[in-house]
Design a protein around this motif. Structure first.
Motif, PDB file in Angstrom:
ATOM      1  N   PRO A   1       0.871  -1.146  -0.034  1.00  0.00           N
ATOM      2  CA  PRO A   1       0.129   0.018  -0.113  1.00  0.00           C
ATOM      3  C   PRO A   1       0.860   1.440   0.008  1.00  0.00           C
ATOM      4  O   PRO A   1       0.332   2.289  -0.525  1.00  0.00           O
ATOM      5  N   GLU A   2       1.968   1.227   0.675  1.00  0.00           N
ATOM      6  CA  GLU A   2       2.906   2.538   0.664  1.00  0.00           C
ATOM      7  C   GLU A   2       3.247   2.917  -0.849  1.00  0.00           C
ATOM      8  O   GLU A   2       3.192   4.153  -0.887  1.00  0.00           O
ATOM      9  N   GLU A   3       3.500   1.964  -1.780  1.00  0.00           N
ATOM     10  CA  GLU A   3       3.950   2.340  -3.090  1.00  0.00           C
ATOM     11  C   GLU A   3       2.641   2.790  -3.727  1.00  0.00           C
ATOM     12  O   GLU A   3       2.745   3.601  -4.680  1.00  0.00           O
ATOM     13  N   VAL A   4       1.446   2.043  -3.409  1.00  0.00           N
ATOM     14  CA  VAL A   4       0.415   2.623  -3.889  1.00  0.00           C
ATOM     15  C   VAL A   4      -0.006   4.259  -3.591  1.00  0.00           C
ATOM     16  O   VAL A   4      -0.270   4.969  -4.585  1.00  0.00           O
TER      17      VAL A   4
ATOM     18  N   LEU B   1      -8.813  -2.666  -3.262  1.00  0.00           N
ATOM     19  CA  LEU B   1      -9.494  -2.695  -1.803  1.00  0.00           C
ATOM     20  C   LEU B   1      -8.886  -1.599  -1.049  1.00  0.00           C
ATOM     21  O   LEU B   1      -9.485  -0.988  -0.359  1.00  0.00           O
ATOM     22  N   HIS B   2      -7.410  -1.615  -1.025  1.00  0.00           N
ATOM     23  CA  HIS B   2      -6.736  -0.541  -0.415  1.00  0.00           C
ATOM     24  C   HIS B   2      -7.378   1.091  -0.774  1.00  0.00           C
ATOM     25  O   HIS B   2      -7.607   1.868   0.090  1.00  0.00           O
ATOM     26  N   ILE B   3      -7.519   1.120  -1.863  1.00  0.00           N
ATOM     27  CA  ILE B   3      -7.778   2.093  -2.643  1.00  0.00           C
ATOM     28  C   ILE B   3      -9.315   2.761  -1.873  1.00  0.00           C
ATOM     29  O   ILE B   3      -9.568   3.779  -1.590  1.00  0.00           O
ATOM     30  N   ALA B   4     -10.239   1.726  -1.970  1.00  0.00           N
ATOM     31  CA  ALA B   4     -11.675   1.890  -1.569  1.00  0.00           C
ATOM     32  C   ALA B   4     -11.476   2.151  -0.120  1.00  0.00           C
ATOM     33  O   ALA B   4     -12.361   3.156   0.419  1.00  0.00           O
ATOM     34  N   ARG B   5     -10.852   1.432   0.704  1.00  0.00           N
ATOM     35  CA  ARG B   5     -10.579   1.799   2.175  1.00  0.00           C
ATOM     36  C   ARG B   5     -10.225   3.267   2.622  1.00  0.00           C
ATOM     37  O   ARG B   5     -10.469   3.960   3.510  1.00  0.00           O
ATOM     38  N   THR B   6      -9.035   3.307   1.782  1.00  0.00           N
ATOM     39  CA  THR B   6      -8.344   4.619   2.115  1.00  0.00           C
ATOM     40  C   THR B   6      -8.779   5.916   1.606  1.00  0.00           C
ATOM     41  O   THR B   6      -8.524   7.060   2.386  1.00  0.00           O
ATOM     42  N   TYR B   7      -9.371   5.904   0.416  1.00  0.00           N
ATOM     43  CA  TYR B   7      -9.496   7.142  -0.434  1.00  0.00           C
ATOM     44  C   TYR B   7     -10.834   7.681  -0.219  1.00  0.00           C
ATOM     45  O   TYR B   7     -11.102   8.650  -1.135  1.00  0.00           O
TER      46      TYR B   7
END
Length: 269
Positions: free
Chosen positions: A36-39, A65-71
């Motif tokens: 997720p850090e590089e994303v 899923l990381h983008i959905a959760r975080t952004y």
């Protein structure tokens, strides 16, 4: 090494074995390095709240899923041409119970979305599999809304000449359909499609050291877990691949790169 999807008859490069191996190395749902850090670095400076996002070449769904959760986008669609990774991504999304996430699978060719469907097109180390960069960026441009942003990382080669013998050896070891091109070729294809404010940031310095650590872990602390997931022969094959990759990272010929461009509000603006 490719297998064949029994339902579609198409070659599959990221089958269940490949997914299991890469998740041991890079984390659940991740088929490329950096987590997720590089994303987050690729998306640096972008506000995705309330936006419509396409994750192009979404793989097993970890990035989506990381983008959905975080952004907190309005919605995010993950797209990939391979059925096994989409099945994996859908299962992960169902377990996560995150609203506004969907996954689409279709064969290579025009993207199965209408013009202007997305405010942001994101991609993480997947465009390398598309040899025709000019057609690729025309499609990305088409599905973006006016003012939309393309933000990606991809695996590039430092030049457009004949690959070195070390690069040929690395590509043979990977056994994947890599259509590598230079940053200049990417930027030219983006400009031809209509993108403005294009830029490319070479990330070789970062991944050169990360890949060295990955190889060390495969030979050491991660070895038993990787063997348990996919078997000794598969791990040995990938140790050879990482060893070959390290040579072209050290030479600078293999250069993971961040890419960014904007679709203007009107053509020619």
């Amino acid at each position: 090494m490719s297998s064949v999807d029994r339902e579609t008859g198409h070659a599959v490069e990221y089958d269940d074995t490949a997914i299991r191996f890469l998740e041991v190395l890079w984390g659940e749902g991740y088929l490329s390095p950096g987590g997720p850090e590089e994303v987050d670095r690729v998306l640096g400076g972008l506000d995705l709240v309330g936006k419509r996002i396409l994750d192009l070449g979404c793989g097993a769904g970890g990035v989506t899923l990381h983008i959905a959760r975080t952004y907190h986008p309005l919605g995010i669609s993950g797209f990939d041409v391979e059925a096994p990774v989409i099945a994996h991504a859908r299962e992960a999304a169902e377990r996560a119970g995150i609203a506004g996430v969907s996954f689409v699978q279709a064969p290579p060719g025009p993207l199965p979305f209408v013009d202007g469907s997305f405010d942001v097109v994101f991609s993480k180390d997947a465009l390398v599999h598309v040899p025709d960069k000019r057609s690729l960026f025309r499609e990305i441009y088409r599905v973006l809304s006016p003012g939309g942003v393309f933000a990606a990382s991809d695996w590039l080669i430092a030049h457009d000449d004949e690959p070195s013998d070390d690069m040929k050896s690395y590509l043979a070891a990977e056994g994947l359909s890599f259509g590598m091109a230079s940053a200049g070729a990417y930027l030219a294809a983006m400009a031809e499609a209509g993108f403005v404010q294009t830029r490319a940031e070479n990330r070789n310095d970062w991944y050169r050291e990360v890949a060295r650590q990955e190889l060390s872990r495969l030979q050491g602390g991660l070895h038993s877990a990787a063997v348990a997931a996919v078997g000794e022969a598969y791990v040995t094959k990938n140790v050879r691949t990482w060893t070959a990759m390290q040579k072209v990272l050290d030479s600078g010929e293999h250069c993971p790169t961040h890419l960014r461009g904007i679709k203007p509000m009107r053509r020619g603006a």
